[in-house]
Motif scaffolding. Structure first.
Motif, PDB file in Angstrom:
ATOM      1  N   CYS A   1       0.835  -1.205   0.000  1.00 28.42           N
ATOM      2  CA  CYS A   1       0.000   0.000   0.000  1.00 28.42           C
ATOM      3  C   CYS A   1       0.868   1.253   0.000  1.00 28.42           C
ATOM      4  O   CYS A   1       2.019   1.234   0.449  1.00 28.42           O
ATOM      5  CB  CYS A   1      -0.919   0.004   1.217  1.00 28.42           C
ATOM      6  N   ALA A   2       0.306   2.346  -0.518  1.00 37.39           N
ATOM      7  CA  ALA A   2       1.051   3.597  -0.669  1.00 37.39           C
ATOM      8  C   ALA A   2       1.420   4.189   0.684  1.00 37.39           C
ATOM      9  O   ALA A   2       0.684   4.066   1.668  1.00 37.39           O
ATOM     10  CB  ALA A   2       0.213   4.600  -1.456  1.00 37.39           C
ATOM     11  N   ARG A   3       2.577   4.793   0.715  1.00 37.99           N
ATOM     12  CA  ARG A   3       3.049   5.529   1.888  1.00 37.99           C
ATOM     13  C   ARG A   3       3.403   6.953   1.459  1.00 37.99           C
ATOM     14  O   ARG A   3       4.161   7.113   0.503  1.00 37.99           O
ATOM     15  CB  ARG A   3       4.277   4.844   2.503  1.00 37.99           C
ATOM     16  N   PRO A   4       2.900   7.998   2.106  1.00 41.10           N
ATOM     17  CA  PRO A   4       1.939   7.939   3.211  1.00 41.10           C
ATOM     18  C   PRO A   4       0.545   7.572   2.722  1.00 41.10           C
ATOM     19  O   PRO A   4       0.264   7.604   1.520  1.00 41.10           O
ATOM     20  CB  PRO A   4       1.974   9.363   3.759  1.00 41.10           C
ATOM     21  N   SER A   5      -0.323   7.234   3.649  1.00 41.70           N
ATOM     22  CA  SER A   5      -1.697   6.863   3.296  1.00 41.70           C
ATOM     23  C   SER A   5      -2.411   8.031   2.628  1.00 41.70           C
ATOM     24  O   SER A   5      -2.230   9.192   3.007  1.00 41.70           O
ATOM     25  CB  SER A   5      -2.457   6.447   4.551  1.00 41.70           C
ATOM     26  N   THR A   6      -3.208   7.707   1.625  1.00 39.15           N
ATOM     27  CA  THR A   6      -4.013   8.730   0.947  1.00 39.15           C
ATOM     28  C   THR A   6      -5.442   8.785   1.487  1.00 39.15           C
ATOM     29  O   THR A   6      -6.260   9.519   0.963  1.00 39.15           O
ATOM     30  CB  THR A   6      -4.063   8.446  -0.568  1.00 39.15           C
ATOM     31  N   MET A   7      -5.726   8.001   2.529  1.00 46.12           N
ATOM     32  CA  MET A   7      -7.077   7.996   3.079  1.00 46.12           C
ATOM     33  C   MET A   7      -7.356   9.316   3.786  1.00 46.12           C
ATOM     34  O   MET A   7      -6.485   9.841   4.498  1.00 46.12           O
ATOM     35  CB  MET A   7      -7.254   6.832   4.047  1.00 46.12           C
ATOM     36  N   PRO A   8      -8.538   9.895   3.613  1.00 45.38           N
ATOM     37  CA  PRO A   8      -8.863  11.158   4.286  1.00 45.38           C
ATOM     38  C   PRO A   8      -8.837  11.017   5.806  1.00 45.38           C
ATOM     39  O   PRO A   8      -8.911   9.916   6.355  1.00 45.38           O
ATOM     40  CB  PRO A   8     -10.288  11.466   3.785  1.00 45.38           C
ATOM     41  N   LEU A   9      -8.733  12.155   6.480  1.00 51.51           N
ATOM     42  CA  LEU A   9      -8.768  12.177   7.944  1.00 51.51           C
ATOM     43  C   LEU A   9     -10.228  12.234   8.391  1.00 51.51           C
ATOM     44  O   LEU A   9     -10.812  13.306   8.542  1.00 51.51           O
ATOM     45  CB  LEU A   9      -7.994  13.389   8.468  1.00 51.51           C
ATOM     46  N   TYR A  10     -10.811  11.082   8.619  1.00 47.08           N
ATOM     47  CA  TYR A  10     -12.240  11.042   8.891  1.00 47.08           C
ATOM     48  C   TYR A  10     -12.596  11.596  10.267  1.00 47.08           C
ATOM     49  O   TYR A  10     -13.767  11.896  10.524  1.00 47.08           O
ATOM     50  CB  TYR A  10     -12.756   9.616   8.744  1.00 47.08           C
ATOM     51  N   GLY A  11     -11.618  11.770  11.142  1.00 46.91           N
ATOM     52  CA  GLY A  11     -11.906  12.419  12.409  1.00 46.91           C
ATOM     53  C   GLY A  11     -12.306  13.867  12.246  1.00 46.91           C
ATOM     54  O   GLY A  11     -12.879  14.467  13.156  1.00 46.91           O
ATOM     55  N   GLU A  12     -12.010  14.447  11.080  1.00 46.67           N
ATOM     56  CA  GLU A  12     -12.372  15.840  10.819  1.00 46.67           C
ATOM     57  C   GLU A  12     -13.764  15.981  10.221  1.00 46.67           C
ATOM     58  O   GLU A  12     -14.326  17.064  10.210  1.00 46.67           O
ATOM     59  CB  GLU A  12     -11.364  16.468   9.856  1.00 46.67           C
ATOM     60  N   THR A  13     -14.292  14.911   9.668  1.00 41.63           N
ATOM     61  CA  THR A  13     -15.537  15.024   8.903  1.00 41.63           C
ATOM     62  C   THR A  13     -16.704  14.238   9.496  1.00 41.63           C
ATOM     63  O   THR A  13     -17.844  14.497   9.123  1.00 41.63           O
ATOM     64  CB  THR A  13     -15.316  14.550   7.461  1.00 41.63           C
ATOM     65  N   LEU A  14     -16.428  13.281  10.381  1.00 40.68           N
ATOM     66  CA  LEU A  14     -17.494  12.441  10.924  1.00 40.68           C
ATOM     67  C   LEU A  14     -17.879  12.880  12.328  1.00 40.68           C
ATOM     68  O   LEU A  14     -17.037  13.348  13.095  1.00 40.68           O
ATOM     69  CB  LEU A  14     -17.059  10.976  10.963  1.00 40.68           C
ATOM     70  N   SER A  15     -19.136  12.705  12.652  1.00 41.93           N
ATOM     71  CA  SER A  15     -19.589  12.882  14.024  1.00 41.93           C
ATOM     72  C   SER A  15     -19.299  11.588  14.789  1.00 41.93           C
ATOM     73  O   SER A  15     -19.059  10.536  14.184  1.00 41.93           O
ATOM     74  CB  SER A  15     -21.089  13.170  14.048  1.00 41.93           C
ATOM     75  N   PRO A  16     -19.316  11.629  16.132  1.00 40.50           N
ATOM     76  CA  PRO A  16     -19.118  10.385  16.886  1.00 40.50           C
ATOM     77  C   PRO A  16     -20.105   9.289  16.493  1.00 40.50           C
ATOM     78  O   PRO A  16     -19.737   8.116  16.422  1.00 40.50           O
ATOM     79  CB  PRO A  16     -19.304  10.831  18.343  1.00 40.50           C
TER      80      PRO A  16
END
Length: 300
Positions: A268-283
């Motif tokens: 898998c790619a380094r660094p990860s290209t996955m978004p930072l979901y802690g910024e966009t999701l509610s608990p």
């Protein structure tokens, strides 16, 4: 006088009341059907056909900023990069001409709209010149939308003439300088998750299938790690972490642990290209998504 066996005709005013009631019931049914069709038409869908062209949303992801990973200094903007305070939504599309005649397509037909204010953003990268697609020709397009800070829901739409199709609903990630949400340390401290709501997030607004494919189809196309057996495999990634805790920490910090294998058994790619979901999701959304990931998989 009529005999007792004859049926007496109902009073005329009762007949009129019955006709009015039937008419009102029919009107309510027609209005309800029209509203249902309108709601269905405005629901985002990843594929659409307008005015002779077919368009498919392949991928949509909010790109990282340098400060996302802890850099405190303001870095100089690179050529073509978003201006200070903006965040770029990168969108990959394929456009196909199924007709027997050439058809024009312009990247500016794609727009990002804000639901509350009606603000509209056109592509800031990816070109503005129209393309002419020959019969049976396919075109791959990559566009970027630079968006200022806003907490409102955003919609990616495709507009051709008077026709319009919604492709995606999303929210801009929080600014790196904004106060981060107070995420608990343990996944058990989140609200109880709903796997069905998590499935809607995974396959809908978050567009996780654009990288991970459909977990119910392990042999299907994907570019990221497979998630079909995540309930078992996730528990083996990091010693001492359950599959749910591993998913939680990975969603908050995608670079904390990189999965060893992506599509085609390649690293898998380094660094990860996955978004930072802690910024966009509610608990609650975080809990729903994790619940879906750790639920034993069936074909969907």
């Amino acid at each position: 006088m009529p005999s007792s066996s004859e049926t007496r005709a109902p009073p005329r005013h009762h007949t009129r009341l019955g006709q009015v009631a039937c008419g009102l019931a029919l009107l309510v049914t027609l209005i309800g059907g029209a509203l249902a069709l309108r709601a269905r038409a405005t629901q985002p869908r990843r594929e659409a056909e307008l005015s002779g062209l077919r368009l498919r949303l392949v991928r949509a992801v909010w790109l990282h900023e340098p400060t996302d990973h802890g850099d405190a200094a303001a870095l100089p903007a690179l050529p073509g990069a978003p201006t200070q305070g903006q965040r770029r939504l990168a969108v990959e599309l394929t456009v196909f001409n199924p007709r027997g005649l050439p058809v024009d397509f312009a990247p500016q037909e794609l727009l990002l709209t804000e639901a509350t204010t009606g603000a509209v953003w056109r592509p800031s990268t990816g070109g503005s010149a129209a393309h002419t697609l020959r019969p049976a020709e396919s075109l791959s397009v990559t566009l970027g939308f630079d968006v200022p800070p806003t907490p409102a829901l955003l919609r990616l739409e495709w507009a051709r003439g008077t026709e319009r199709a919604a492709l995606l609903s999303t929210r801009r990630p929080r600014s790196p300088n904004a106060e981060p949400p107070g995420w608990p340390r343990r996944v058990e401290e989140l609200p109880p998750g709903n796997a069905s709501a998590g499935s809607d997030l995974f396959h809908g607004r978050l567009a996780c299938t654009s990288c991970h494919g459909n977990p119910a189809e392990p042999q299907g196309p994907r570019i990221g790690p497979a998630l079909g057996d995540f309930a078992r495999v996730g528990a083996t990634r990091v010693a001492g972490l359950s599959a749910a805790q591993y998913a939680y920490e990975s969603l908050l910090d995608p670079g904390a642990f990189i999965a060893p294998e992506c599509a085609g058994q390649t690293p898998c790619a380094r660094p990860s290209t996955m978004p930072l979901y802690g910024e966009t999701l509610s608990p609650q959304e975080m809990a729903d998504l994790i619940s879906y990931l750790v639920t034993p998989r069936t074909r969907e």
